[in-house]
Scaffold this motif. Structure first.
Motif, PDB file in Angstrom:
ATOM      1  N   TRP A  48      -6.469   1.373   5.634  1.00 51.29           N
ATOM      2  CA  TRP A  48      -5.396   0.399   5.558  1.00 51.29           C
ATOM      3  C   TRP A  48      -4.313   0.655   6.597  1.00 51.29           C
ATOM      4  O   TRP A  48      -3.714  -0.292   7.121  1.00 51.29           O
ATOM      5  CB  TRP A  48      -4.808   0.337   4.147  1.00 51.29           C
ATOM      6  CG  TRP A  48      -5.782  -0.315   3.223  1.00 51.29           C
ATOM      7  CD1 TRP A  48      -6.516   0.275   2.241  1.00 51.29           C
ATOM      8  CD2 TRP A  48      -6.168  -1.691   3.238  1.00 51.29           C
ATOM      9  NE1 TRP A  48      -7.328  -0.652   1.640  1.00 51.29           N
ATOM     10  CE2 TRP A  48      -7.139  -1.864   2.231  1.00 51.29           C
ATOM     11  CE3 TRP A  48      -5.790  -2.795   4.001  1.00 51.29           C
ATOM     12  CZ2 TRP A  48      -7.723  -3.106   1.966  1.00 51.29           C
ATOM     13  CZ3 TRP A  48      -6.380  -4.023   3.733  1.00 51.29           C
ATOM     14  CH2 TRP A  48      -7.331  -4.168   2.734  1.00 51.29           C
ATOM     15  N   LEU A  49      -4.059   1.917   6.923  1.00 53.19           N
ATOM     16  CA  LEU A  49      -3.109   2.228   7.986  1.00 53.19           C
ATOM     17  C   LEU A  49      -3.623   1.710   9.322  1.00 53.19           C
ATOM     18  O   LEU A  49      -2.855   1.185  10.132  1.00 53.19           O
ATOM     19  CB  LEU A  49      -2.869   3.739   8.055  1.00 53.19           C
ATOM     20  CG  LEU A  49      -1.428   4.139   8.185  1.00 53.19           C
ATOM     21  CD1 LEU A  49      -0.744   3.970   6.847  1.00 53.19           C
ATOM     22  CD2 LEU A  49      -1.314   5.543   8.672  1.00 53.19           C
ATOM     23  N   VAL A  99       4.842  -7.712   8.389  1.00 52.05           N
ATOM     24  CA  VAL A  99       3.393  -7.854   8.181  1.00 52.05           C
ATOM     25  C   VAL A  99       2.783  -6.511   7.806  1.00 52.05           C
ATOM     26  O   VAL A  99       1.957  -6.421   6.894  1.00 52.05           O
ATOM     27  CB  VAL A  99       2.719  -8.453   9.439  1.00 52.05           C
ATOM     28  CG1 VAL A  99       1.210  -8.342   9.362  1.00 52.05           C
ATOM     29  CG2 VAL A  99       3.139  -9.901   9.630  1.00 52.05           C
ATOM     30  N   THR A 100       3.203  -5.443   8.492  1.00 47.97           N
ATOM     31  CA  THR A 100       2.707  -4.106   8.181  1.00 47.97           C
ATOM     32  C   THR A 100       3.058  -3.732   6.742  1.00 47.97           C
ATOM     33  O   THR A 100       2.224  -3.197   6.007  1.00 47.97           O
ATOM     34  CB  THR A 100       3.295  -3.073   9.153  1.00 47.97           C
ATOM     35  OG1 THR A 100       2.909  -3.425  10.484  1.00 47.97           O
ATOM     36  CG2 THR A 100       2.808  -1.676   8.850  1.00 47.97           C
ATOM     37  N   GLY A 101       4.274  -4.013   6.328  1.00 50.84           N
ATOM     38  CA  GLY A 101       4.685  -3.735   4.955  1.00 50.84           C
ATOM     39  C   GLY A 101       3.875  -4.505   3.928  1.00 50.84           C
ATOM     40  O   GLY A 101       3.480  -3.966   2.893  1.00 50.84           O
ATOM     41  N   LEU A 102       3.586  -5.768   4.227  1.00 50.80           N
ATOM     42  CA  LEU A 102       2.778  -6.581   3.320  1.00 50.80           C
ATOM     43  C   LEU A 102       1.346  -6.056   3.217  1.00 50.80           C
ATOM     44  O   LEU A 102       0.770  -6.013   2.126  1.00 50.80           O
ATOM     45  CB  LEU A 102       2.756  -8.035   3.789  1.00 50.80           C
ATOM     46  CG  LEU A 102       4.019  -8.833   3.511  1.00 50.80           C
ATOM     47  CD1 LEU A 102       3.954 -10.194   4.210  1.00 50.80           C
ATOM     48  CD2 LEU A 102       4.193  -9.030   2.018  1.00 50.80           C
ATOM     49  N   ILE A 103       0.783  -5.651   4.341  1.00 51.51           N
ATOM     50  CA  ILE A 103      -0.577  -5.106   4.319  1.00 51.51           C
ATOM     51  C   ILE A 103      -0.625  -3.836   3.484  1.00 51.51           C
ATOM     52  O   ILE A 103      -1.522  -3.648   2.656  1.00 51.51           O
ATOM     53  CB  ILE A 103      -1.090  -4.849   5.750  1.00 51.51           C
ATOM     54  CG1 ILE A 103      -1.319  -6.181   6.470  1.00 51.51           C
ATOM     55  CG2 ILE A 103      -2.371  -4.012   5.727  1.00 51.51           C
ATOM     56  CD1 ILE A 103      -1.618  -6.048   7.952  1.00 51.51           C
ATOM     57  N   THR A 111      -2.022  -1.016  -1.586  1.00 55.26           N
ATOM     58  CA  THR A 111      -1.669  -0.268  -2.789  1.00 55.26           C
ATOM     59  C   THR A 111      -2.206  -0.959  -4.033  1.00 55.26           C
ATOM     60  O   THR A 111      -2.778  -0.327  -4.921  1.00 55.26           O
ATOM     61  CB  THR A 111      -0.141  -0.114  -2.881  1.00 55.26           C
ATOM     62  OG1 THR A 111       0.330   0.552  -1.705  1.00 55.26           O
ATOM     63  CG2 THR A 111       0.274   0.666  -4.100  1.00 55.26           C
ATOM     64  N   VAL A 112      -2.043  -2.272  -4.080  1.00 55.98           N
ATOM     65  CA  VAL A 112      -2.540  -3.043  -5.229  1.00 55.98           C
ATOM     66  C   VAL A 112      -4.064  -2.973  -5.300  1.00 55.98           C
ATOM     67  O   VAL A 112      -4.636  -2.733  -6.372  1.00 55.98           O
ATOM     68  CB  VAL A 112      -2.062  -4.516  -5.154  1.00 55.98           C
ATOM     69  CG1 VAL A 112      -2.749  -5.376  -6.190  1.00 55.98           C
ATOM     70  CG2 VAL A 112      -0.557  -4.587  -5.313  1.00 55.98           C
TER      71      VAL A 112
END
Length: 75
Positions: A16-17, A40-44, A49-50
């Motif tokens: 994911w990173l 966008v990075t924060g949303l990804i 996490t979910v």
């Protein structure tokens, strides 16, 4: 040919990173704002996490089921 373990991949922080980094660099390269890339990075990462939580809980629930039809291990 080796079989891909998708559950392991989708719960991998490194995966994911890498996706988030690629997306943010693509946004910057295409002329997008740095603030947009950060959002966008924060949303990804939030989505990752979910996804990791849901898959992890699903595997834990599957491991707790006794298989006798009594519903043992269900919440």
């Amino acid at each position: 040919m080796k079989k891909i373990d998708w559950i392991r991949k989708l719960t991998s922080r490194k995966f994911w990173l890498s996706v988030a980094s690629f997306a943010s660099m693509l946004i910057i390269a295409l002329g997008g704002a740095e603030a947009t890339a950060t959002q966008v990075t924060g949303l990804i990462m939030a989505g990752a996490t979910v996804i990791g939580y849901v898959i992890g809980e699903g595997l834990a629930d599957a491991g707790n089921t006794s298989g006798d039809g009594t519903g043992a291990g269900e919440e």
